[in-house]
Design a protein around this motif. Structure first.
Motif, PDB file in Angstrom:
ATOM      1  N   GLU A   1       0.827  -1.206   0.000  1.00  0.00           N
ATOM      2  CA  GLU A   1       0.000   0.000   0.000  1.00  0.00           C
ATOM      3  C   GLU A   1       0.866   1.263   0.000  1.00  0.00           C
ATOM      4  OE1 GLU A   1      -3.492   2.177   2.705  1.00  0.00           O
ATOM      5  OE2 GLU A   1      -2.589   0.274   3.331  1.00  0.00           O
ATOM      6  N   ALA A   2       1.920   1.251   0.816  1.00  0.00           N
ATOM      7  CA  ALA A   2       2.822   2.408   0.853  1.00  0.00           C
ATOM      8  C   ALA A   2       3.512   2.612  -0.487  1.00  0.00           C
ATOM      9  CB  ALA A   2       3.857   2.232   1.954  1.00  0.00           C
ATOM     10  N   CYS A   3       3.910   1.531  -1.139  1.00  0.00           N
ATOM     11  CA  CYS A   3       4.561   1.634  -2.448  1.00  0.00           C
ATOM     12  C   CYS A   3       3.607   2.191  -3.498  1.00  0.00           C
ATOM     13  CB  CYS A   3       5.086   0.267  -2.887  1.00  0.00           C
ATOM     14  SG  CYS A   3       6.465  -0.343  -1.875  1.00  0.00           S
ATOM     15  N   LYS A   4       2.333   1.825  -3.418  1.00  0.00           N
ATOM     16  CA  LYS A   4       1.344   2.360  -4.359  1.00  0.00           C
ATOM     17  C   LYS A   4       1.146   3.862  -4.149  1.00  0.00           C
ATOM     18  CE  LYS A   4      -1.312  -1.904  -4.967  1.00  0.00           C
ATOM     19  NZ  LYS A   4      -2.617  -2.592  -4.725  1.00  0.00           N
ATOM     20  N   ILE A   5       1.139   4.298  -2.881  1.00  0.00           N
ATOM     21  CA  ILE A   5       0.993   5.722  -2.595  1.00  0.00           C
ATOM     22  C   ILE A   5       2.157   6.505  -3.185  1.00  0.00           C
ATOM     23  CG2 ILE A   5       0.985   7.454  -0.738  1.00  0.00           C
ATOM     24  CD1 ILE A   5      -0.491   5.429   0.993  1.00  0.00           C
ATOM     25  N   VAL A   6       3.377   5.970  -3.039  1.00  0.00           N
ATOM     26  CA  VAL A   6       4.546   6.628  -3.607  1.00  0.00           C
ATOM     27  C   VAL A   6       4.455   6.668  -5.132  1.00  0.00           C
ATOM     28  CG1 VAL A   6       7.042   6.437  -3.930  1.00  0.00           C
ATOM     29  CG2 VAL A   6       6.044   6.080  -1.669  1.00  0.00           C
ATOM     30  N   ALA A   7       4.033   5.568  -5.747  1.00  0.00           N
ATOM     31  CA  ALA A   7       3.941   5.507  -7.203  1.00  0.00           C
ATOM     32  C   ALA A   7       2.944   6.509  -7.764  1.00  0.00           C
ATOM     33  CB  ALA A   7       3.563   4.088  -7.641  1.00  0.00           C
TER      34      ALA A   7
ATOM     35  N   PRO B   1       3.167  10.957   0.940  1.00  0.00           N
ATOM     36  CA  PRO B   1       3.455   9.703   0.236  1.00  0.00           C
ATOM     37  C   PRO B   1       4.161   8.661   1.084  1.00  0.00           C
ATOM     38  CG  PRO B   1       4.961  11.443  -0.453  1.00  0.00           C
ATOM     39  CD  PRO B   1       3.894  12.097   0.377  1.00  0.00           C
ATOM     40  N   ILE B   2       4.868   9.069   2.135  1.00  0.00           N
ATOM     41  CA  ILE B   2       5.644   8.119   2.919  1.00  0.00           C
ATOM     42  C   ILE B   2       5.034   7.863   4.292  1.00  0.00           C
ATOM     43  CG2 ILE B   2       7.905   7.639   3.946  1.00  0.00           C
ATOM     44  CD1 ILE B   2       7.887   7.508   0.944  1.00  0.00           C
ATOM     45  N   ASP B   3       4.705   8.931   5.017  1.00  0.00           N
ATOM     46  CA  ASP B   3       4.236   8.757   6.385  1.00  0.00           C
ATOM     47  C   ASP B   3       3.017   9.648   6.613  1.00  0.00           C
ATOM     48  OD1 ASP B   3       5.212  11.347   6.655  1.00  0.00           O
ATOM     49  OD2 ASP B   3       7.129  10.652   7.444  1.00  0.00           O
ATOM     50  N   LEU B   4       2.689   9.876   7.837  1.00  0.00           N
ATOM     51  CA  LEU B   4       1.520  10.683   8.166  1.00  0.00           C
ATOM     52  C   LEU B   4       1.852  12.159   8.288  1.00  0.00           C
ATOM     53  CD1 LEU B   4      -0.187   8.353  10.811  1.00  0.00           C
ATOM     54  CD2 LEU B   4      -0.675   8.564   8.365  1.00  0.00           C
ATOM     55  N   GLY B   5       3.055  12.551   7.826  1.00  0.00           N
ATOM     56  CA  GLY B   5       3.424  13.953   7.896  1.00  0.00           C
ATOM     57  C   GLY B   5       4.096  14.279   9.212  1.00  0.00           C
ATOM     58  N   TYR B   6       4.325  15.552   9.444  1.00  0.00           N
ATOM     59  CA  TYR B   6       5.021  15.962  10.658  1.00  0.00           C
ATOM     60  C   TYR B   6       4.442  17.277  11.147  1.00  0.00           C
ATOM     61  CZ  TYR B   6       7.519  18.481   6.959  1.00  0.00           C
ATOM     62  OH  TYR B   6       7.818  19.220   5.858  1.00  0.00           O
ATOM     63  N   LYS B   7       4.630  17.523  12.419  1.00  0.00           N
ATOM     64  CA  LYS B   7       4.194  18.775  12.990  1.00  0.00           C
ATOM     65  C   LYS B   7       5.147  19.881  12.557  1.00  0.00           C
ATOM     66  CE  LYS B   7       2.097  16.548  17.016  1.00  0.00           C
ATOM     67  NZ  LYS B   7       2.084  16.432  18.496  1.00  0.00           N
ATOM     68  N   TYR B   8       4.821  21.108  12.983  1.00  0.00           N
ATOM     69  CA  TYR B   8       5.659  22.222  12.571  1.00  0.00           C
ATOM     70  C   TYR B   8       7.122  21.975  12.906  1.00  0.00           C
ATOM     71  CZ  TYR B   8       1.963  25.428  11.190  1.00  0.00           C
ATOM     72  OH  TYR B   8       0.939  26.035  10.528  1.00  0.00           O
TER      73      TYR B   8
END
Length: 265
Positions: free
Chosen positions: A10-16, A69-76
């Motif tokens: 699933e993660a690879c598909k998001i990146v693609a 595309p990789i993770d859930l993002g990051y805070k400020y």
């Protein structure tokens, strides 16, 4: 059971399917004219120096917006960018070559280096807005190496989208670290800014530098203009990269940014 050392399908598909990334940014930028000879000395051969050399120093905070595309993002996290105007190929809008970029989160630093060749370093920004005054600084190893103090005018509100380009130089040394592994690559990102708040100000910029950062050697000619923004900034990497075969000609620009961890070598 998930494997922490192997990405899921699933993660690879998001990146693609990745078409770009959007950030939320709060920043103050100082823009100024600089020395033409200096800009020529730091600009890689794949980019052209404009007739009037302009530079921008941006200090602020940034966070990811929406699904990443990789993770859930990051805070400020902390942000500082030193950029110089340039032209690339036949692009209609100006581009910005950024030989110095600072963040304080490891994922942001290594991803920018690996994906675009951005010369990201670790740095921390202090950023305070008090009514109509803003105070911001960039710190390295406990020392302030750049700072902005500015008085801001009224909020001009939401602005029309603005398109610029981020100009990057992507290189990599071989495992012996004595030559380039592949031809240098000009990687240019389309940047779409959608400001929610904009304020124009007057103030002062100080470039003091440090024992590993030669910001004080950047010439500042005349007065600076100051712009405060709260904006969404989208990076859309739809411009094809271009390789340049003259590796030796590019080596000083690569070593002087991505691989230069002391002030002088």
């Amino acid at each position: 059971m998930s494997n922490p050392f192997r990405a899921s399908d699933e993660a690879c598909k998001i990146v693609a399917n990745n078409k770009g990334v959007t950030y939320e940014i709060q920043s103050i930028a100082a823009r100024f004219e600089t020395d033409l000879e200096f800009v020529h000395s730091i600009m890689p051969p794949c980019y052209r120096v404009p007739d009037k050399p302009m530079a921008t120093i941006t200090l602020g905070k940034v966070k990811s917006h929406g699904v990443q595309p990789i993770d859930l993002g990051y805070k400020y996290c902390d942000l500082a960018i030193i950029g110089f105007d340039c032209w690339y190929e036949d692009l209609p809008e100006r581009a910005e070559y950024t030989p110095l970029v600072y963040f304080n989160q490891e994922a942001v630093i290594y991803s920018g280096r690996e994906f675009l060749g951005e010369p990201k370093r670790f740095g921390e920004t202090e950023f305070f807005v008090f009514d109509n005054h803003i105070s911001a600084s960039l710190e390295r190893f406990g020392q302030s190496i750049a700072s902005i103090e500015a008085d801001l005018g009224p909020d001009l509100g939401e602005q029309e989208p603005d398109i610029t380009y981020g100009a990057h130089l992507k290189c990599c040394l071989t495992h012996q670290q004595n030559e380039m592994m592949y031809d240098p690559i000009a990687a240019v990102s389309r940047r779409i800014s959608r400001p929610l708040h904009k304020r124009i100000g007057t103030g002062t910029l100080k470039l003091t530098g440090g024992f590993k950062d030669a910001l004080d050697e950047i010439p500042v000619i005349g007065e600076c203009s100051f712009e405060y923004l709260e904006t969404y900034l989208s990076y859309v990497n739809d411009i094809p990269t271009k390789s340049w075969p003259n590796r030796e000609e590019f080596m000083p620009y690569y070593l002087g940014t991505c691989q230069n961890y002391v002030r002088h070598i």
